[in-house]
Design a protein around this motif. Structure first.
Motif, mmCIF file in Angstrom:
data_model
loop_
_atom_site.group_PDB
_atom_site.id
_atom_site.type_symbol
_atom_site.label_atom_id
_atom_site.label_comp_id
_atom_site.label_asym_id
_atom_site.label_seq_id
_atom_site.Cartn_x
_atom_site.Cartn_y
_atom_site.Cartn_z
ATOM 1 N N ASP A 260 9.149 39.176 41.790
ATOM 2 C CA ASP A 260 10.521 38.688 41.950
ATOM 3 C C ASP A 260 11.252 38.650 40.616
ATOM 4 O OD1 ASP A 260 12.688 36.966 43.479
ATOM 5 O OD2 ASP A 260 12.232 35.922 41.613
ATOM 6 N N HIS A 261 10.655 38.030 39.605
ATOM 7 C CA HIS A 261 11.355 37.837 38.339
ATOM 8 C C HIS A 261 11.578 39.150 37.599
ATOM 9 C CE1 HIS A 261 11.231 33.743 39.223
ATOM 10 N NE2 HIS A 261 10.780 33.236 38.098
ATOM 11 N N LEU A 262 10.574 40.025 37.607
ATOM 12 C CA LEU A 262 10.742 41.300 36.905
ATOM 13 C C LEU A 262 11.774 42.172 37.616
ATOM 14 C CD1 LEU A 262 7.401 42.798 35.559
ATOM 15 C CD2 LEU A 262 9.502 42.274 34.319
ATOM 16 N N ARG A 263 11.659 42.257 38.931
ATOM 17 C CA ARG A 263 12.631 43.070 39.686
ATOM 18 C C ARG A 263 14.037 42.515 39.511
ATOM 19 N NH1 ARG A 263 14.688 42.747 44.971
ATOM 20 N NH2 ARG A 263 15.243 44.772 45.921
ATOM 21 N N SER A 264 14.179 41.195 39.576
ATOM 22 C CA SER A 264 15.495 40.581 39.372
ATOM 23 C C SER A 264 16.004 40.870 37.972
ATOM 24 C CB SER A 264 15.410 39.065 39.602
ATOM 25 O OG SER A 264 15.042 38.767 40.927
ATOM 26 N N GLY A 265 15.109 40.783 36.981
ATOM 27 C CA GLY A 265 15.504 41.083 35.609
ATOM 28 C C GLY A 265 16.010 42.501 35.455
ATOM 29 N N VAL A 268 19.534 42.645 36.896
ATOM 30 C CA VAL A 268 20.505 41.977 36.025
ATOM 31 C C VAL A 268 20.808 42.854 34.811
ATOM 32 C CG1 VAL A 268 20.894 39.967 34.556
ATOM 33 C CG2 VAL A 268 19.857 39.675 36.806
ATOM 34 N N ILE A 269 19.770 43.436 34.215
ATOM 35 C CA ILE A 269 19.989 44.351 33.083
ATOM 36 C C ILE A 269 20.810 45.552 33.540
ATOM 37 C CG2 ILE A 269 18.864 45.881 31.416
ATOM 38 C CD1 ILE A 269 16.455 43.923 31.502
ATOM 39 N N GLY A 270 20.506 46.040 34.749
ATOM 40 C CA GLY A 270 21.255 47.177 35.282
ATOM 41 C C GLY A 270 22.731 46.896 35.466
ATOM 42 N N ASP A 271 23.084 45.615 35.599
ATOM 43 C CA ASP A 271 24.498 45.230 35.707
ATOM 44 C C ASP A 271 25.110 44.902 34.345
ATOM 45 O OD1 ASP A 271 25.066 45.677 38.330
ATOM 46 O OD2 ASP A 271 24.703 43.626 39.004
ATOM 47 N N GLY A 272 24.381 45.207 33.267
ATOM 48 C CA GLY A 272 24.969 45.121 31.932
ATOM 49 C C GLY A 272 24.700 43.855 31.157
ATOM 50 N N VAL A 273 23.798 42.989 31.629
ATOM 51 C CA VAL A 273 23.512 41.722 30.954
ATOM 52 C C VAL A 273 22.342 41.896 29.992
ATOM 53 C CG1 VAL A 273 22.858 39.305 31.287
ATOM 54 C CG2 VAL A 273 24.360 40.438 32.943
ATOM 55 N N THR A 274 22.397 41.226 28.852
ATOM 56 C CA THR A 274 21.287 41.200 27.903
ATOM 57 C C THR A 274 20.868 39.749 27.660
ATOM 58 O OG1 THR A 274 22.852 41.222 26.053
ATOM 59 C CG2 THR A 274 21.907 43.341 26.741
ATOM 60 N N PRO A 275 19.605 39.512 27.286
ATOM 61 C CA PRO A 275 19.145 38.136 27.062
ATOM 62 C C PRO A 275 19.915 37.449 25.946
ATOM 63 C CG PRO A 275 17.281 39.638 27.247
ATOM 64 C CD PRO A 275 18.509 40.490 27.141
ATOM 65 N N SER A 276 20.180 36.149 26.144
ATOM 66 C CA SER A 276 20.871 35.357 25.127
ATOM 67 C C SER A 276 20.532 33.888 25.358
ATOM 68 C CB SER A 276 22.389 35.577 25.199
ATOM 69 O OG SER A 276 22.915 35.052 26.405
ATOM 70 N N THR A 277 21.158 33.017 24.585
ATOM 71 C CA THR A 277 20.857 31.588 24.675
ATOM 72 C C THR A 277 21.788 30.845 25.624
ATOM 73 O OG1 THR A 277 22.280 31.164 22.759
ATOM 74 C CG2 THR A 277 19.925 31.535 22.333
ATOM 75 N N THR A 278 22.800 31.520 26.160
ATOM 76 C CA THR A 278 23.751 30.862 27.059
ATOM 77 C C THR A 278 24.115 31.771 28.224
ATOM 78 O OG1 THR A 278 25.665 31.693 25.811
ATOM 79 C CG2 THR A 278 24.780 29.524 25.185
ATOM 80 N N GLY A 279 24.700 31.173 29.261
ATOM 81 C CA GLY A 279 25.313 31.912 30.355
ATOM 82 C C GLY A 279 24.370 32.859 31.081
ATOM 83 N N VAL A 283 20.018 33.119 31.839
ATOM 84 C CA VAL A 283 19.332 33.284 33.125
ATOM 85 C C VAL A 283 18.358 34.452 33.038
ATOM 86 C CG1 VAL A 283 19.631 33.837 35.561
ATOM 87 C CG2 VAL A 283 21.219 32.271 34.442
ATOM 88 N N LEU A 284 18.804 35.564 32.474
ATOM 89 C CA LEU A 284 17.927 36.723 32.309
ATOM 90 C C LEU A 284 16.747 36.379 31.407
ATOM 91 C CD1 LEU A 284 17.170 39.696 32.584
ATOM 92 C CD2 LEU A 284 18.823 40.212 30.750
#
Length: 380
Positions: A260-265, A268-279, A283-284
């Protein structure tokens, strides 16, 4: 019926009845929307449900990908996912709730081949402000479907104020023997489709006024429907998710959480999100680090670079995403997290068991070490 067949059957059914397909192509809401991710099929349509004319007319259908962080702790059971898809249909002041219910029955039984004897529905039975939803009740009785009347369980609202109204939920029997009980008395009845009739507006004082024109919003979970139609015991056994379960390169005790978590990740990355400390980025990051924590609890040498590329590519293709940066993002986040683990091991080793809530709070606030990681470091 495989995933593609189910989606096409749903969309074709409603387009043949005058519905226009709208896109549900991103987890990211439009600019100005305060939510981090789209959480339901109706969320992008809120302005039109409240009265604004939609450019494509009053009958709409779509397949919307959604993300809910409220279900993170429930992931691992047979039916909860972080990223999931909603099959939705809408009447924006075009037809009424009973018509929506009749079409819902027709699609489930004739389109998807569900045995009518395996259906049960719930209907709003009234409260101190609004009477029973007679239209829905009479519709289901005319179709011969057993009905259970409930209270607040069948009243939908989008918040403390705004449009609201009764809903009718459709359940299918997932038990081994003949159906027994009702949806509120036997959890083997699984909800697959909700039809919401928005007929009122709730005000700040709690009062209700009827809307001049009601709308109908329906939502059906794709993965749960697949689980039932394919005769599986969990969404992870369906043709949509079983390739992930079978393709994991690691031997882990919680494969559903990792899947679940890897597929969701990936989505989310495919929609243009990168890991960060907020927002959204946080979540990613949380999804990926919960995954790594689970993997490293089993074996500290496990690495995301071992994830089979075909799994990632098939998921991106399913969601119509084209991203060549997924593995770069995964590996960079793993590198950052492994560095944090190395640094955190020395910090945590100075504490004696049992750790107190104050210890956990201090380690998180001062050293950036979340509880899951601290527990992991104690186990390594």
């Amino acid at each position: 019926m495989d995933t593609r067949h189910v989606i096409d059957t749903f969309v074709d059914f409603f387009t043949s009845r005058g519905h226009q397909r709208i896109t549900g192509s991103s987890l990211l809401p439009p600019p100005g929307d305060p939510v981090l991710f789209t959480t339901s099929g109706m969320h992008p349509l809120t302005p039109f449900l409240e009265g604004r004319p939609h450019p494509l007319g009053g009958r709409l259908v779509n397949v919307q990908r959604c993300l809910r962080t409220t279900d993170l702790d429930e992931v691992g059971d047979p039916s909860h996912l972080t990223v999931f898809e909603m099959l939705g249909s809408w009447s924006l002041r075009s037809y009424d709730g009973p018509q929506s219910l009749r079409w819902g029955y027709e699609l489930l039984c004739d389109g998807f081949g569900v045995d009518p004897g395996l259906l049960h529905v719930t209907v709003f039975g009234g409260d101190d402000q609004v009477g029973p939803d007679v239209g829905s009740l009479e519709t289901w009785r005319s179709l011969g479907v057993p009905v259970e009347l409930t209270g607040s369980e069948n009243w939908w609202s989008n918040g403390p104020t705004g449009p609201c109204g009764p809903d009718s939920e459709m359940f299918v029997w997932t038990g081994d023997g003949p159906p027994t009980g009702t949806p509120t008395t036997d959890d083997r009845w699984m909800e697959v489709w909700n039809h919401v009739m928005m007929r009122y507006r709730r005000h700040e004082d709690g009062g209700l006024t009827p809307l001049s024109d009601s709308t109908v919003d329906t939502g059906m979970g794709l993965e749960r429907l697949l689980m039932f139609l394919q005769g599986k015991r969990s969404v992870f056994e369906t043709d949509l998710l079983s390739p992930w379960v079978d393709g994991l390169p690691w031997d882990v005790s919680e494969p559903r959480l990792v899947v679940d978590h890897l597929r969701s990740g990936v989505v989310v990355i495919g929609d243009g999100v990168t890991p960060s400390t907020t927002g959204r980025g946080y979540v990613l990051r949380r999804l990926l680090r919960r995954t790594l924590t689970t993997l490293w609890r089993e074996n500290g040498s496990y690495t995301l670079s071992d994830l089979p590329e075909p799994l990632v590519r098939s998921t991106l293709t399913h969601f119509d995403q084209r991203s060549d940066r997924v593995f770069d993002v995964l590996e960079e986040e793993e590198r950052r997290f492994r560095s944090l683990v190395t640094r955190g091991r020395g910090v945590v080793s100075r504490y004696r068991d049992p750790l107190t809530e104050q210890d956990f709070r201090y380690l998180h606030e001062t050293h950036g070490l979340p509880r899951d990681l601290v527990v992991l470091l104690r186990d390594l």
